[in-house]
Design a protein around this motif. Structure first.
Motif, PDB file in Angstrom:
ATOM      1  N   ALA C  19       0.836  -1.205   0.000  1.00 14.45           N
ATOM      2  CA  ALA C  19       0.000   0.000   0.000  1.00 14.45           C
ATOM      3  C   ALA C  19       0.870   1.255   0.000  1.00 14.45           C
ATOM      4  O   ALA C  19       1.889   1.309   0.666  1.00 14.45           O
ATOM      5  CB  ALA C  19      -0.904  -0.003   1.232  1.00 14.45           C
ATOM      6  N   ASP C  20       0.408   2.244  -0.720  1.00 12.40           N
ATOM      7  CA  ASP C  20       1.114   3.514  -0.808  1.00 12.40           C
ATOM      8  C   ASP C  20       1.176   4.231   0.527  1.00 12.40           C
ATOM      9  O   ASP C  20       2.164   4.834   0.892  1.00 12.40           O
ATOM     10  CB  ASP C  20       0.349   4.412  -1.795  1.00 12.40           C
ATOM     11  N   SER C  21       0.050   4.227   1.222  1.00 12.78           N
ATOM     12  CA  SER C  21      -0.022   4.935   2.505  1.00 12.78           C
ATOM     13  C   SER C  21      -0.366   3.952   3.611  1.00 12.78           C
ATOM     14  O   SER C  21      -1.519   3.776   3.944  1.00 12.78           O
ATOM     15  CB  SER C  21      -1.113   6.008   2.456  1.00 12.78           C
ATOM     16  N   PRO C  22       0.636   3.320   4.194  1.00 19.07           N
ATOM     17  CA  PRO C  22       0.345   2.386   5.283  1.00 19.07           C
ATOM     18  C   PRO C  22      -0.338   3.102   6.429  1.00 19.07           C
ATOM     19  O   PRO C  22      -0.097   4.273   6.679  1.00 19.07           O
ATOM     20  CB  PRO C  22       1.739   1.905   5.711  1.00 19.07           C
ATOM     21  N   ALA C  23      -1.213   2.366   7.116  1.00 20.66           N
ATOM     22  CA  ALA C  23      -1.990   3.011   8.180  1.00 20.66           C
ATOM     23  C   ALA C  23      -1.373   2.802   9.545  1.00 20.66           C
ATOM     24  O   ALA C  23      -1.878   3.320  10.524  1.00 20.66           O
ATOM     25  CB  ALA C  23      -3.421   2.492   8.162  1.00 20.66           C
ATOM     26  N   ALA C  28       3.733  -0.723   7.734  1.00 19.81           N
ATOM     27  CA  ALA C  28       4.879  -0.199   6.993  1.00 19.81           C
ATOM     28  C   ALA C  28       6.056  -1.169   7.074  1.00 19.81           C
ATOM     29  O   ALA C  28       6.735  -1.445   6.094  1.00 19.81           O
ATOM     30  CB  ALA C  28       5.270   1.165   7.555  1.00 19.81           C
TER      31      ALA C  28
END
Lengths: 261, 282, 309
Positions: C19-23, C28
């Motif tokens: 994913a581009d923007s890990p939550a 990450a």
């Protein structure tokens, strides 16, 4: 807010001494934006590092927020003054997520409430919470610089030292970052010292500026004076001419302003 | 242009195959260069440097270069074999790169490097090569050419290093010089002095110059014509003096977002990227 | 339906990983591991190395289920039988099944390399990073200590220690560790000196970070890759040193099925019953090769230059 008198910074010993800064004096009032312009080797970045306490080998007097500063700074100082570095590719730890980078100062100073602070500061610099767990190599140069600014702001300092903050960025990104810095200064009532080799950037961001060459202060002038093209010192005039672009006839008149003692 | 152009580029395409897909560094760039100073301006990722390298066949694998036409003085650069390219590189087309720290061999004396470069392309004796080298060093306005001949790259300043690079690249007397951000690492006054040297040498020898840079103002004041690139394509070509009347919104955007000494302190106009610019033209 | 479900879940997992923007920090980190894994997989030799090591691990873990006997009981009726159906690798001079001994020997091998790794990596990191960061007199003192240990030939110093302390696996491990840690300190010091003046370290100092925080949180993570690669490449040497000590009777004591000791006792039968000494030799060779290949592959994957993009 910032008062500097006869600042001298020397590197090396004996035959290899380099006098990076030779007796610099200036003042910055609270809320002002002060520029330092110079070419490479002028000592402008060294001044910032000495002010920030990164380089303890300076002499002279430095007063910040009314307190005389010793060679080294204490932890509380860093809640007052922070710095943004030039290289967005070098100022963020390659193995830390943005969240970790921003949470660290909060942890060091035990401010607590890290989540809220991080989210808020990311918002302020124009990056959403989606950036929080990315790694620096996943960000563009402009985004990394925003993170560097966010990191500087998370401790809520009153003074920001900016060391060529946009020199490594594309022109279009530079405009965004400069706008961001101007807005932040207004919103948070910050005091800036901006160092750059780019006269246009300094003229745009600062009310007053100092021109340095080979460690010395050549001239101090206001942005108005610069705009009206009325600097008095020949070095400043040469710098101004050079900043306007390529002019073959003018270049033939360029001189080398060597260091004097 | 009254005479035939030195270099003709038509529909140049450079693709890089990476682990995450194909990166199209240059997507159909077309232009011509004569005996003039042509500036190629663009931000990072615009493909300007790759274009310069593609002309010289210096695009590293996994890059692939294709073009409808890539001709230099009648020679087709695309179909040229290794031997032909080696003859062209340095002898007829030269390239000066950004940082002399990285393009000069750190363990060889500067003069020897230049002499070596010269002897690669001309069959001359060592003594003659040294003489020509010192002559060239003087032509780039180095005040003490004999001393600099014996110096190592780390002993000279950035500006002098770049002059040395120029000397090295111009000594075989090429017809076209490609300069990729040759002054970006230098102070502004030194920058202009180097450009003045380039200017004089290029006019004296009737060379063509391709000047690649991100600095729009510098290119506009230095070059005769300007090519503006974005995302691998040429957005606009104009005469340098007509820059203020640029029509393409990207060019205008670039011009408007620059802080100016005589500008106010208001907000800078931020460049709005139109996704339509990314679409392939034609 | 279930196959499709499986692929859907795999696809969702993959999407979550890249994913581009890990939550979250966890996401990450997993993402990074996944990308490293992909990079490793692309290198066929490194992948083979990984397979070998994984096989070693599994063999060691599931030894009681894989082996048919404990490998220690003697059965003098079945002395020196050649490899065959009953005993895949044959039997040794005391009738013990060599296959079982190899399998249990995997545990010993892993035990030795694991212990050595756990000792040398922290010691090397601490010595190296402190020396590199603080510099000056402390740097000198620490590096001279490192040099002293570096100057000794590994096997000789190991021999000396084991002779002084007495034979046994733990003493062998200690001896090997003492002779192995020096290069790690050098590597860590070299990396530290390189990164010590980086802007991100300066930024950390600018926040008031203590030296300890900088060393542990900022510098060590960057040294870790080089150190781990070095450790993997060193594994072969460690195994061979342990085997050498075992061969000389100074490491694992009989009846433990340590591979080096097995070669030693099998020496006398080399001409007629080659399998007694050769099979453990092949095992050592394969495992050393596996570590080497893995280490080479890891170096490409973990190289800071390539992962910083």
């Amino acid at each position: 807010m910032i008062w500097v008198h006869d600042l001298k910074v020397t590197f090396g010993k004996g035959a290899h001494t380099v006098k990076a800064v030779r007796g610099l004096s200036f003042q910055v009032a609270e809320g002002d934006s002060f520029g330092i312009v110079g070419e490479s080797g002028s000592g402008k970045s060294t001044v910032l590092r000495a002010l920030a306490g990164l380089n303890p080998a300076w002499t002279g007097q430095v007063e910040i927020a009314g307190r005389q500063q010793a060679a080294r700074r204490d932890k509380a100082f860093y809640k007052l003054l922070q710095m943004v570095f030039q290289d967005p590719y070098g100022s963020l730890h390659p193995r830390h997520t943005i969240d970790r980078i921003l949470a660290e100062p909060v942890a060091i100073h035990r401010l607590g409430d890290a989540d809220r602070r991080i989210d808020r500061v990311l918002e302020e610099v124009g990056l959403g919470p989606g950036f929080r767990f990315r790694y620096p190599h996943q960000l563009s140069g402009g985004q990394r610089q925003r993170v560097a600014i966010a990191r500087a702001l998370v401790l809520e300092p009153r003074i920001l030292l900016l060391d060529e903050p946009t020199s490594a960025l594309d022109v279009s990104v530079q405009a965004e970052v400069l706008n961001l810095l101007a807005r932040l200064r207004q919103e948070r009532e910050l005091t800036y010292i901006l160092v750059s080799h780019n006269l246009a950037v300094v003229a745009h961001m600062c009310e007053r500026l100092a021109v340095m060459n080979h460690g010395r202060l050549v001239e101090e002038l206001t942005a108005e004076q610069l705009r009206a093209a009325t600097p008095t010192e020949p070095y400043t005039r040469q710098l101004l001419t050079a900043s306007l672009g390529y002019d073959r006839a003018a270049i033939d008149q360029f001189e080398d302003f060597e260091a004097t003692a | 242009m009254a005479e035939d152009p030195l270099l003709t580029v038509e529909d140049l395409r450079v693709d890089f195959e990476t682990a995450t897909g194909v990166v199209q560094a240059v997507r159909g760039a077309s232009f011509q260069v004569g005996r003039e100073k042509l500036g190629i301006v663009g931000e990072s990722g615009s493909g300007k440097s790759v274009t310069g390298r593609a002309i010289l066949g210096l695009v590293p694998p996994p890059g692939k270069v294709e073009a409808k036409r890539l001709e230099f003085e009648g020679t087709d650069l695309l179909s040229a074999d290794h031997r032909q390219m080696r003859e062209i590189r340095g002898r007829r087309i030269s390239m000066v790169m950004q940082d002399p720290k990285f393009s000069l061999n750190p363990v060889m004396k500067v003069g020897h490097q230049i002499a070596e470069a010269y002897r690669t392309h001309a069959q001359v004796a060592a003594g003659e090569a040294k003489r020509r080298t010192i002559e060239m060093l003087a032509a780039v306005r180095i005040r003490d050419p004999e001393r600099v001949y014996e110096a190592y790259p780390h002993e000279v300043s950035g500006g002098m290093g770049q002059r040395i690079m120029i000397a090295m690249m111009l000594i075989p007397d090429p017809d076209l010089l490609i300069a990729d951000e040759p002054t970006s690492a230098l102070d502004v006054t030194v920058q202009l002095q180097i450009l003045a040297i380039l200017d004089d040498l290029v006019s004296e020898r009737g060379m063509g110059l391709i000047f690649i840079s991100h600095d729009l103002n510098l290119v506009a004041s230095f070059c005769d014509r300007v090519l503006i690139m974005y995302a691998g394509q040429v957005m606009e070509v104009l005469d340098a003096r007509d820059l203020k009347r640029a029509k393409h919104p990207y060019s205008r955007g670039l011009l408007n977002c620059l802080p100016r000494i005589d500008g106010g302190r208001g907000e800078l106009t931020v460049l709005q990227r139109d996704p339509a610019w990314l679409e392939a033209k034609r | 339906m279930t196959a499709l479900d499986g692929t859907h879940r795999a696809a969702r997992l993959r999407a979550w990983l890249i994913a581009d923007s890990p939550a979250s920090a966890w996401q990450a980190k997993c993402g990074r591991w996944y990308l490293s894994w992909l990079a490793l997989r692309r290198n066929p030799l490194a992948f083979i190395g990984l397979l070998i090591i994984v096989t070693l691990l599994l063999t060691a873990i599931f030894a009681p289920w894989i082996a048919t006997s404990s490998g220690i009981e003697q059965n003098l009726q079945a002395r020196l039988l050649p490899p065959g159906l009953a005993h895949w690798f044959g039997t040794d001079e005391l009738g013990r099944d060599i296959f079982d001994r190899i399998v249990y020997g995997a545990r010993i091998t892993l035990y030795i390399v694991g212990l050595v790794g756990i000792i040398v990596v922290p010691v090397g990191l601490v010595m190296g990073t402190v020396a590199g960061y603080v510099g000056g007199a402390i740097d000198n003192v620490l590096m001279r200590i490192t040099d002293i240990f570096l100057a000794f030939p590994r096997l000789i110093l190991a021999l000396a220690f084991v002779s002084a302390l007495g034979p046994g696996i733990e003493n062998a491990v200690l001896a090997i560790a003492l002779t192995t840690w020096s290069p790690y300190a050098r590597i860590a010091r070299a990396e530290t000196i390189t990164i010590r003046d980086s802007e991100y370290i300066q930024a950390a100092r600018l926040q008031g970070a203590s030296a300890l925080r900088i060393l542990y949180g900022h510098i060590v993570p960057l040294c870790l890759s080089s150190v781990i690669v070095r450790l993997t490449l060193d594994m072969a040497g460690i195994i061979l040193t342990a085997a050498g000590l075992g061969f000389l009777g100074l490491g694992a004591q009989p009846p433990l099925p340590e591979w080096g000791a097995m070669i030693s006792t099998g020496r006398q039968f080399l001409l007629d019953q080659w399998w007694v000494a050769t099979i453990p030799g092949i095992a050592i060779f394969v495992v050393s090769l596996g570590f080497n290949l893995l280490g080479d592959g890891l170096r490409d994957v973990l190289d800071p230059k390539s992962s910083d993009r």
